[in-house]
Design a protein around this motif. Structure first.
Motif, PDB file in Angstrom:
ATOM      1  N   ALA A 141      19.979  38.712  79.333  1.00 30.55           N
ATOM      2  CA  ALA A 141      18.649  38.648  78.724  1.00 30.55           C
ATOM      3  C   ALA A 141      17.973  40.008  78.733  1.00 30.55           C
ATOM      4  O   ALA A 141      17.405  40.440  77.713  1.00 30.55           O
ATOM      5  CB  ALA A 141      17.791  37.622  79.457  1.00 30.55           C
ATOM      6  N   ASP A 142      18.019  40.692  79.866  1.00 29.06           N
ATOM      7  CA  ASP A 142      17.333  41.983  79.959  1.00 29.06           C
ATOM      8  C   ASP A 142      17.924  43.002  78.989  1.00 29.06           C
ATOM      9  O   ASP A 142      17.195  43.749  78.328  1.00 29.06           O
ATOM     10  CB  ASP A 142      17.408  42.524  81.392  1.00 29.06           C
ATOM     11  CG  ASP A 142      16.556  41.727  82.372  1.00 29.06           C
ATOM     12  OD1 ASP A 142      15.728  40.916  81.910  1.00 29.06           O
ATOM     13  OD2 ASP A 142      16.735  41.910  83.591  1.00 29.06           O
ATOM     14  N   PHE A 143      19.252  43.016  78.888  1.00 26.81           N
ATOM     15  CA  PHE A 143      19.892  44.034  78.052  1.00 26.81           C
ATOM     16  C   PHE A 143      19.650  43.756  76.574  1.00 26.81           C
ATOM     17  O   PHE A 143      19.264  44.654  75.813  1.00 26.81           O
ATOM     18  CB  PHE A 143      21.392  44.083  78.343  1.00 26.81           C
ATOM     19  CG  PHE A 143      22.036  45.388  77.968  1.00 26.81           C
ATOM     20  CD1 PHE A 143      22.216  46.382  78.912  1.00 26.81           C
ATOM     21  CD2 PHE A 143      22.466  45.639  76.670  1.00 26.81           C
ATOM     22  CE1 PHE A 143      22.808  47.590  78.582  1.00 26.81           C
ATOM     23  CE2 PHE A 143      23.056  46.840  76.328  1.00 26.81           C
ATOM     24  CZ  PHE A 143      23.226  47.826  77.278  1.00 26.81           C
ATOM     25  N   LEU A 144      19.876  42.515  76.137  1.00 22.69           N
ATOM     26  CA  LEU A 144      19.710  42.215  74.715  1.00 22.69           C
ATOM     27  C   LEU A 144      18.255  42.258  74.280  1.00 22.69           C
ATOM     28  O   LEU A 144      17.942  42.811  73.214  1.00 22.69           O
ATOM     29  CB  LEU A 144      20.340  40.865  74.372  1.00 22.69           C
ATOM     30  CG  LEU A 144      21.774  40.984  73.854  1.00 22.69           C
ATOM     31  CD1 LEU A 144      22.733  41.285  74.997  1.00 22.69           C
ATOM     32  CD2 LEU A 144      22.208  39.735  73.133  1.00 22.69           C
ATOM     33  N   ASN A 145      17.374  41.704  75.081  1.00 19.19           N
ATOM     34  CA  ASN A 145      15.957  41.757  74.705  1.00 19.19           C
ATOM     35  C   ASN A 145      15.439  43.191  74.776  1.00 19.19           C
ATOM     36  O   ASN A 145      14.576  43.582  73.980  1.00 19.19           O
ATOM     37  CB  ASN A 145      15.145  40.831  75.608  1.00 19.19           C
ATOM     38  CG  ASN A 145      15.425  39.365  75.315  1.00 19.19           C
ATOM     39  OD1 ASN A 145      15.788  39.004  74.202  1.00 19.19           O
ATOM     40  ND2 ASN A 145      15.276  38.510  76.313  1.00 19.19           N
ATOM     41  N   GLY A 146      15.977  43.979  75.702  1.00 22.70           N
ATOM     42  CA  GLY A 146      15.619  45.400  75.743  1.00 22.70           C
ATOM     43  C   GLY A 146      16.121  46.148  74.527  1.00 22.70           C
ATOM     44  O   GLY A 146      15.426  47.006  73.979  1.00 22.70           O
ATOM     45  N   ALA A 147      17.333  45.821  74.080  1.00 22.47           N
ATOM     46  CA  ALA A 147      17.875  46.472  72.878  1.00 22.47           C
ATOM     47  C   ALA A 147      17.040  46.128  71.655  1.00 22.47           C
ATOM     48  O   ALA A 147      16.788  46.988  70.794  1.00 22.47           O
ATOM     49  CB  ALA A 147      19.325  46.050  72.662  1.00 22.47           C
ATOM     50  N   ALA A 148      16.586  44.872  71.566  1.00 21.29           N
ATOM     51  CA  ALA A 148      15.731  44.483  70.444  1.00 21.29           C
ATOM     52  C   ALA A 148      14.420  45.245  70.468  1.00 21.29           C
ATOM     53  O   ALA A 148      13.924  45.712  69.428  1.00 21.29           O
ATOM     54  CB  ALA A 148      15.473  42.978  70.473  1.00 21.29           C
ATOM     55  N   LEU A 156      15.273  51.028  64.311  1.00 22.86           N
ATOM     56  CA  LEU A 156      16.708  50.803  64.183  1.00 22.86           C
ATOM     57  C   LEU A 156      16.988  49.326  63.943  1.00 22.86           C
ATOM     58  O   LEU A 156      16.137  48.472  64.161  1.00 22.86           O
ATOM     59  CB  LEU A 156      17.430  51.242  65.466  1.00 22.86           C
ATOM     60  CG  LEU A 156      17.278  52.684  65.917  1.00 22.86           C
ATOM     61  CD1 LEU A 156      17.971  52.888  67.259  1.00 22.86           C
ATOM     62  CD2 LEU A 156      17.842  53.639  64.880  1.00 22.86           C
ATOM     63  N   GLY A 157      18.209  49.044  63.554  1.00 23.94           N
ATOM     64  CA  GLY A 157      18.657  47.666  63.495  1.00 23.94           C
ATOM     65  C   GLY A 157      19.071  47.197  64.878  1.00 23.94           C
ATOM     66  O   GLY A 157      19.380  48.006  65.768  1.00 23.94           O
ATOM     67  N   PHE A 158      19.111  45.888  65.070  1.00 25.99           N
ATOM     68  CA  PHE A 158      19.482  45.304  66.349  1.00 25.99           C
ATOM     69  C   PHE A 158      20.887  45.744  66.763  1.00 25.99           C
ATOM     70  O   PHE A 158      21.131  46.156  67.897  1.00 25.99           O
ATOM     71  CB  PHE A 158      19.404  43.779  66.240  1.00 25.99           C
ATOM     72  CG  PHE A 158      19.314  43.049  67.552  1.00 25.99           C
ATOM     73  CD1 PHE A 158      19.643  43.648  68.757  1.00 25.99           C
ATOM     74  CD2 PHE A 158      18.902  41.726  67.574  1.00 25.99           C
ATOM     75  CE1 PHE A 158      19.556  42.961  69.962  1.00 25.99           C
ATOM     76  CE2 PHE A 158      18.805  41.022  68.764  1.00 25.99           C
ATOM     77  CZ  PHE A 158      19.139  41.646  69.961  1.00 25.99           C
ATOM     78  N   GLY A 159      21.834  45.641  65.838  1.00 22.76           N
ATOM     79  CA  GLY A 159      23.209  45.988  66.154  1.00 22.76           C
ATOM     80  C   GLY A 159      23.379  47.446  66.525  1.00 22.76           C
ATOM     81  O   GLY A 159      24.115  47.781  67.459  1.00 22.76           O
ATOM     82  N   GLU A 160      22.703  48.324  65.804  1.00 26.15           N
ATOM     83  CA  GLU A 160      22.794  49.755  66.092  1.00 26.15           C
ATOM     84  C   GLU A 160      22.219  50.066  67.467  1.00 26.15           C
ATOM     85  O   GLU A 160      22.813  50.807  68.256  1.00 26.15           O
ATOM     86  CB  GLU A 160      22.052  50.541  65.013  1.00 26.15           C
ATOM     87  CG  GLU A 160      22.178  52.042  65.151  1.00 26.15           C
ATOM     88  CD  GLU A 160      21.486  52.796  64.033  1.00 26.15           C
ATOM     89  OE1 GLU A 160      21.678  54.022  63.952  1.00 26.15           O
ATOM     90  OE2 GLU A 160      20.755  52.150  63.240  1.00 26.15           O
ATOM     91  N   ALA A 161      21.044  49.509  67.776  1.00 30.02           N
ATOM     92  CA  ALA A 161      20.423  49.753  69.078  1.00 30.02           C
ATOM     93  C   ALA A 161      21.279  49.193  70.208  1.00 30.02           C
ATOM     94  O   ALA A 161      21.421  49.824  71.265  1.00 30.02           O
ATOM     95  CB  ALA A 161      19.026  49.137  69.114  1.00 30.02           C
ATOM     96  N   LEU A 162      21.858  48.020  70.010  1.00 26.11           N
ATOM     97  CA  LEU A 162      22.714  47.424  71.030  1.00 26.11           C
ATOM     98  C   LEU A 162      23.941  48.284  71.269  1.00 26.11           C
ATOM     99  O   LEU A 162      24.311  48.554  72.426  1.00 26.11           O
ATOM    100  CB  LEU A 162      23.126  46.015  70.598  1.00 26.11           C
ATOM    101  CG  LEU A 162      24.099  45.270  71.517  1.00 26.11           C
ATOM    102  CD1 LEU A 162      23.501  45.079  72.902  1.00 26.11           C
ATOM    103  CD2 LEU A 162      24.479  43.925  70.900  1.00 26.11           C
TER     104      LEU A 162
END
Length: 321
Positions: A141-148, A156-162
């Motif tokens: 949760a922390d990593f994906l919500n942080g990437a968003a 950026l787009g979600f995929g690029e930031a992730l």
């Protein structure tokens, strides 16, 4: 002499010669048993040229032709494709230049991160749901919500930031990450989220505004690739709802902006069960005015490597893209 038929006597029929009638199945299309130790190319050539055997060859040939002409080959996947262990195949195809774009749903991003972070993914939902622990992994949760959040702040787009975050954090299994491969290779990997469908949306760190903005940015990145799909290929694998709808809307935007183009391209739905939206919104409607659409049913862990290997063989016969 009476020609009257007795009760129950069959009426005469007009017959034809078997030799004068066309048949859909010919002996030349039959399988040829491959000997032990045969090469993959020989084994592939020995498959029957009937139904899915013919469609698989035609789809592989369309991908080969598209890459030889430097056209787009886009792959849209549901999370099941990742859970079937196919990330190494997809990363390899990205590195070899066979895939020019990758789209996934939000669950795909979850599994992509967990593999990069822990080398394992896919919890046992039933028991975890009973215990009240399903989807409660902090790191995910922390990593994906942080990437968003980072994507929304940085435009950026979600995929690029992730992907960038996975590389920057040097996660131990980053080589398995599709998002990281996209960031490393400069290939767009887009994440298309339906709010409320992913485990990370249950956590307080989830921001609907950030997730929505990041996912919308990715929709426009994906749509830009679809605009260039003339002569190319779009593959849908393992997404029954989200990505078929995303593809249809991206194509509608492209044709609105480009006077009805792209028009001639190839699409395919590759899944272990047939579903309405992939068949209608990927295979049939987009290619109704030109191009070709295929539906091949089979287990992802078998069907996709078979297709990818067939494409490699086709390219090897005439040089790399």
């Amino acid at each position: 002499m009476s020609t009257r038929r007795a009760a129950g006597e069959p009426r005469p029929l007009r017959t034809t010669s078997l030799g004068r009638r066309s048949r859909k199945v010919q002996r030349g299309d039959f399988a040829r048993p491959a000997p032990a130790g045969a090469s993959f190319a020989d084994w592939l050539a020995a498959l029957p040229r009937i139904l899915a055997g013919a469609d698989l060859r035609a789809l592989a040939a369309a991908i080969v032709a598209a890459r030889r002409r430097k056209r787009e080959v886009l792959l849209g996947i549901g999370a099941h494709v990742i859970k079937c262990g196919l990330s190494p195949w997809i990363v390899a195809l990205m590195e070899e230049g066979l895939l020019t774009g990758l789209a996934m749903n939000g669950a795909g991003a979850v599994h992509d991160f967990e593999l990069a972070y822990a080398g394992a993914t896919s919890e046992d939902v039933g028991p975890a749901l009973e215990q009240g622990s399903f989807g409660m992994a902090r790191e995910t949760a922390d990593f994906l919500n942080g990437a968003a959040a980072d994507a929304a702040l940085g435009g950026l787009g979600f995929g690029e930031a992730l992907g960038q975050a996975i590389l920057e954090e040097r996660l131990p299994n980053a080589s398995l990450s599709l998002a990281a491969a996209g960031a490393r290779l400069g290939i767009p990997v887009t994440v298309h989220v339906a709010i409320g469908t992913d485990i990370v949306h249950m956590h307080p760190s989830a921001s609907g505004a950030a997730i929505g903005e990041a996912s919308l940015h990715d929709f426009h990145r994906f749509a830009a690739r679809v605009e260039r799909l003339e002569g190319g290929v779009y593959l849908n694998a393992g997404s029954a709802v989200v990505l078929p709808e995303v593809f249809l809307k991206a194509l509608a935007m492209a044709r609105n902006r480009r006077q009805g183009r792209p028009r001639r391209f190839t699409t395919a739905n590759l899944d272990f069960i047939p579903a309405y939206r992939p068949l209608t919104n990927v295979v049939r409607r987009p290619t109704a005015g030109g191009g070709a659409g295929y539906q091949i049913i089979g287990h992802h862990e078998l069907l996709l490597p078979l297709l990818f290997a067939a494409v490699r063989e086709g390219l090897a016969a005439g040089g790399k893209p």
